[in-house]
Design a protein around this motif. Structure first.
Motif, short mmCIF file in Angstrom:
data_model
loop_
_atom_site.label_atom_id
_atom_site.label_comp_id
_atom_site.label_asym_id
_atom_site.label_seq_id
_atom_site.Cartn_x
_atom_site.Cartn_y
_atom_site.Cartn_z
N LEU A 126 0.81 -1.21 0.00
CA LEU A 126 0.00 0.00 0.00
C LEU A 126 0.85 1.27 0.00
CD1 LEU A 126 -2.99 0.91 0.16
CD2 LEU A 126 -2.73 0.97 2.63
N THR A 127 2.00 1.21 0.65
CA THR A 127 2.81 2.42 0.79
C THR A 127 3.95 2.53 -0.22
OG1 THR A 127 4.18 1.34 2.47
CG2 THR A 127 2.31 2.64 3.24
N LYS A 128 4.05 1.55 -1.11
CA LYS A 128 5.13 1.66 -2.10
C LYS A 128 4.82 2.81 -3.05
CE LYS A 128 3.75 -1.62 -5.66
NZ LYS A 128 4.04 -2.88 -6.30
N PRO A 129 5.86 3.47 -3.54
CA PRO A 129 5.64 4.62 -4.42
C PRO A 129 4.91 4.22 -5.70
CG PRO A 129 7.97 4.39 -3.84
CD PRO A 129 7.25 3.20 -3.30
N PRO A 130 4.05 5.08 -6.18
CA PRO A 130 3.34 4.76 -7.42
C PRO A 130 4.31 4.71 -8.59
CG PRO A 130 2.90 7.02 -6.77
CD PRO A 130 3.70 6.39 -5.66
N GLY A 131 3.96 3.91 -9.59
CA GLY A 131 4.82 3.77 -10.76
C GLY A 131 4.93 5.05 -11.55
N GLU A 132 3.87 5.79 -11.58
CA GLU A 132 3.86 7.03 -12.36
C GLU A 132 3.55 8.18 -11.42
OE1 GLU A 132 0.90 8.78 -15.64
OE2 GLU A 132 1.68 6.79 -16.07
N VAL A 133 4.49 9.05 -11.23
CA VAL A 133 4.30 10.18 -10.32
C VAL A 133 3.77 11.36 -11.13
CG1 VAL A 133 5.42 11.76 -8.73
CG2 VAL A 133 6.17 9.38 -8.85
N GLY A 134 2.70 11.92 -10.66
CA GLY A 134 2.12 13.06 -11.34
C GLY A 134 1.62 14.06 -10.32
N THR A 135 1.03 15.09 -10.82
CA THR A 135 0.47 16.09 -9.92
C THR A 135 -1.04 15.99 -9.98
OG1 THR A 135 0.44 17.74 -11.67
CG2 THR A 135 2.40 17.65 -10.28
N ILE A 136 -1.64 16.43 -8.95
CA ILE A 136 -3.10 16.46 -8.91
C ILE A 136 -3.53 17.89 -9.17
CG2 ILE A 136 -5.15 16.15 -7.49
CD1 ILE A 136 -3.67 14.05 -5.92
N VAL B 181 -9.19 10.99 -4.48
CA VAL B 181 -10.06 10.03 -3.79
C VAL B 181 -9.29 8.73 -3.54
CG1 VAL B 181 -12.12 8.59 -4.05
CG2 VAL B 181 -12.21 11.02 -4.61
N ASP B 182 -8.52 8.28 -4.53
CA ASP B 182 -7.72 7.07 -4.36
C ASP B 182 -6.72 7.22 -3.22
OD1 ASP B 182 -9.06 5.84 -6.43
OD2 ASP B 182 -7.45 6.14 -7.91
N ARG B 183 -6.09 8.37 -3.13
CA ARG B 183 -5.10 8.60 -2.07
C ARG B 183 -5.77 8.67 -0.70
NH1 ARG B 183 -0.79 12.77 -4.89
NH2 ARG B 183 -0.15 11.31 -6.50
N LEU B 184 -6.92 9.30 -0.62
CA LEU B 184 -7.65 9.35 0.65
C LEU B 184 -8.07 7.95 1.09
CD1 LEU B 184 -9.89 12.51 0.17
CD2 LEU B 184 -7.99 12.23 1.78
N THR B 185 -8.50 7.14 0.13
CA THR B 185 -8.89 5.76 0.42
C THR B 185 -7.68 4.97 0.91
OG1 THR B 185 -10.63 5.88 -1.24
CG2 THR B 185 -9.94 3.69 -0.55
N ALA B 186 -6.54 5.19 0.26
CA ALA B 186 -5.32 4.48 0.66
C ALA B 186 -4.89 4.87 2.07
CB ALA B 186 -4.20 4.76 -0.34
N VAL B 187 -5.03 6.14 2.41
CA VAL B 187 -4.67 6.60 3.75
C VAL B 187 -5.57 5.94 4.79
CG1 VAL B 187 -4.69 8.60 5.30
CG2 VAL B 187 -3.62 8.77 3.04
N SER B 188 -6.85 5.86 4.50
CA SER B 188 -7.79 5.22 5.42
C SER B 188 -7.46 3.74 5.58
CB SER B 188 -9.22 5.39 4.89
OG SER B 188 -10.12 4.73 5.72
#
Length: 106
Positions: free
Chosen positions: A23-33, A47-54
């Motif tokens: 869950l905490t590994k860096p995403p393959g593609e880093v972008g900006t929101i 929303v995906d990041r908020l879900t991952a944090v939860s």
């Protein structure tokens, strides 16, 4: 109580640790929101990041409970509520072997 409880707890701890690592590994593609006037990619990423944090918070809480249960097992207090000291019902421990509190105090 099952005699292999430490093995069950150790396996659960390993699974939770692996899930957290995934869950905490860096995403393959880093972008900006970016947030514009329309719902789009940026909103979905947020929303995906908020879900991952939860999910991460939930996994960390469970991992802490598993580790506390293993400590209590090693110290001889496994199966007793850490709040009131009464025995945790076998049925609860069967379903949730890492329980460190009775239902009343959970």
């Amino acid at each position: 109580m099952r005699p292999d409880i430490d093995q069950v707890l150790a396996e659960r701890e390993d699974r939770l640790t692996a899930e957290l690592a995934e869950l905490t590994k860096p995403p393959g593609e880093v972008g900006t929101i970016s947030f514009g006037k329309r719902v789009g990619e940026g909103t979905s990423m947020a929303v995906d990041r908020l879900t991952a944090v939860s999910a991460q918070e939930h996994l960390l809480t469970m991992l802490e409970e598993v580790r506390r249960a293993r400590t209590r097992l090693a110290e001889g207090g496994y199966g007793e509520c850490e709040v009131c000291g009464r025995p945790i019902p076998e049925e609860r421990l069967e379903v949730r072997p890492w329980a460190v509190r009775c239902v009343e105090h959970s």
